[in-house]
Scaffold this motif. Structure first.
Motif, PDB file in Angstrom:
ATOM      1  N   PHE A  43      -2.943   2.001   4.177  1.00 57.15           N
ATOM      2  CA  PHE A  43      -4.387   1.783   4.156  1.00 57.15           C
ATOM      3  C   PHE A  43      -5.003   2.286   2.857  1.00 57.15           C
ATOM      4  O   PHE A  43      -5.801   1.592   2.213  1.00 57.15           O
ATOM      5  CB  PHE A  43      -5.030   2.489   5.358  1.00 57.15           C
ATOM      6  CG  PHE A  43      -6.520   2.434   5.357  1.00 57.15           C
ATOM      7  CD1 PHE A  43      -7.181   1.292   5.774  1.00 57.15           C
ATOM      8  CD2 PHE A  43      -7.275   3.536   4.929  1.00 57.15           C
ATOM      9  CE1 PHE A  43      -8.574   1.241   5.768  1.00 57.15           C
ATOM     10  CE2 PHE A  43      -8.653   3.480   4.922  1.00 57.15           C
ATOM     11  CZ  PHE A  43      -9.309   2.333   5.340  1.00 57.15           C
ATOM     12  N   LEU A  44      -4.645   3.510   2.449  1.00 55.50           N
ATOM     13  CA  LEU A  44      -5.210   4.082   1.230  1.00 55.50           C
ATOM     14  C   LEU A  44      -4.766   3.328  -0.012  1.00 55.50           C
ATOM     15  O   LEU A  44      -5.551   3.102  -0.944  1.00 55.50           O
ATOM     16  CB  LEU A  44      -4.808   5.562   1.122  1.00 55.50           C
ATOM     17  CG  LEU A  44      -5.368   6.489   2.203  1.00 55.50           C
ATOM     18  CD1 LEU A  44      -4.756   7.880   2.060  1.00 55.50           C
ATOM     19  CD2 LEU A  44      -6.884   6.572   2.121  1.00 55.50           C
ATOM     20  N   PHE A  45      -3.506   2.924  -0.016  1.00 58.39           N
ATOM     21  CA  PHE A  45      -2.984   2.215  -1.183  1.00 58.39           C
ATOM     22  C   PHE A  45      -3.668   0.862  -1.343  1.00 58.39           C
ATOM     23  O   PHE A  45      -4.030   0.466  -2.456  1.00 58.39           O
ATOM     24  CB  PHE A  45      -1.473   2.034  -1.031  1.00 58.39           C
ATOM     25  CG  PHE A  45      -0.821   1.419  -2.238  1.00 58.39           C
ATOM     26  CD1 PHE A  45      -0.416   2.201  -3.298  1.00 58.39           C
ATOM     27  CD2 PHE A  45      -0.609   0.044  -2.310  1.00 58.39           C
ATOM     28  CE1 PHE A  45       0.189   1.635  -4.412  1.00 58.39           C
ATOM     29  CE2 PHE A  45      -0.015  -0.525  -3.417  1.00 58.39           C
ATOM     30  CZ  PHE A  45       0.386   0.272  -4.477  1.00 58.39           C
ATOM     31  N   CYS A  46      -3.841   0.150  -0.237  1.00 62.33           N
ATOM     32  CA  CYS A  46      -4.462  -1.174  -0.298  1.00 62.33           C
ATOM     33  C   CYS A  46      -5.941  -1.097  -0.650  1.00 62.33           C
ATOM     34  O   CYS A  46      -6.518  -2.093  -1.109  1.00 62.33           O
ATOM     35  CB  CYS A  46      -4.282  -1.909   1.030  1.00 62.33           C
ATOM     36  SG  CYS A  46      -2.555  -2.312   1.412  1.00 62.33           S
ATOM     37  N   ASN A  47      -6.553   0.059  -0.467  1.00 64.18           N
ATOM     38  CA  ASN A  47      -7.955   0.225  -0.818  1.00 64.18           C
ATOM     39  C   ASN A  47      -8.141   0.788  -2.223  1.00 64.18           C
ATOM     40  O   ASN A  47      -9.252   1.179  -2.597  1.00 64.18           O
ATOM     41  CB  ASN A  47      -8.656   1.136   0.198  1.00 64.18           C
ATOM     42  CG  ASN A  47      -8.985   0.417   1.491  1.00 64.18           C
ATOM     43  OD1 ASN A  47     -10.036  -0.215   1.627  1.00 64.18           O
ATOM     44  ND2 ASN A  47      -8.075   0.472   2.455  1.00 64.18           N
TER      45      ASN A  47
END
Length: 235
Positions: free
Chosen positions: A11-15
């Motif tokens: 989630f953090l990487f994709c954001n």
């Protein structure tokens, strides 16, 4: 716990969060991992910032177009910046540009290689004795309270003065060394070469004054200042 952690990483990487920020946010949730471990997890999850599809054809066309108006001294880094920022071709990586330039301009890359960038030593010419004097100071012994100042004749390599004093940064000190030698030899040189230190300004004024009657408005040409490394080549 690993499933929850991996989901949070994804989630953090994709954001768009950076790896450092991801580690800090994971630590705040009780999942403390190192940067190296995070990179390993990103690889296992198949998360990559870079797209595997690169417009190689557009990159090659941009490189070939830039090569038509290219300076022979410009290398891969400058070409990469041109292709990215000026041509707007993205994603474009250094390896892509290097491979294309190796095909298009192999001789240029070889000419610009580190082993080929040696400074060519030039021959030093002087018309005769007292044609050019070279002056310079040395501060390596200032820890012991000694400052060295030197002047040599460029033609004969004769040491005209080698003085050790309490300073070589004061104009009157260097000017005194110069004046004493001029009185001893009964004349001054055609040209004095020094670095851009302020301690040499008074010598330049004296040298110019000695040549005003002969050279007039062009007397300033008898005192030349430049980089210290170029002046030291004459020593």
């Amino acid at each position: 716990m690993s499933t929850e952690r991996n989901a949070m990483i994804q989630f953090l990487f994709c954001n768009g969060f950076k790896q450092k920020d991801i580690c800090l946010m994971l630590a705040s949730k009780g999942h403390k991992i190192s940067d190296r471990h995070l990179r390993r997890l990103l690889k296992l999850l198949g998360l990559r910032r870079r797209s595997p599809q690169r417009p190689l054809r557009e990159i090659r066309e941009a490189v070939q177009s830039e090569m038509r108006h290219w300076s022979p001294d410009q290398g891969i880094r400058a070409m990469l910046k041109r292709v990215r920022d000026v041509r707007g071709v993205r994603p474009c990586y250094r390896t892509d540009v290097a491979e294309i330039m190796r095909d298009v301009d192999a001789s240029g890359l070889q000419r610009r290689s580190p082993g080929k960038k040696k400074i060519q030593r030039r021959n030093y010419y002087s018309s005769g004795p007292n044609d050019t004097w070279h002056i310079d100071g040395n501060d390596k012994l200032k820890f012991f309270g000694m400052w060295v100042h030197l002047c040599i004749d460029g033609f004969s390599r004769r040491v005209l003065w080698l003085k050790v004093g309490t300073s070589n940064r004061k104009q009157r000190f260097v000017a005194r060394y110069y004046f004493d030698v001029v009185v001893e030899l009964g004349g001054c040189p055609r040209l004095i070469r020094s670095d851009r230190g302020k301690e040499n300004l008074l010598v330049g004024e004296m040298q110019t004054a000695f040549h005003v009657r002969q050279l007039g408005d062009q007397a300033w040409q008898c005192f030349r200042m430049g980089t210290s490394v170029h002046n030291q080549a004459s020593f």
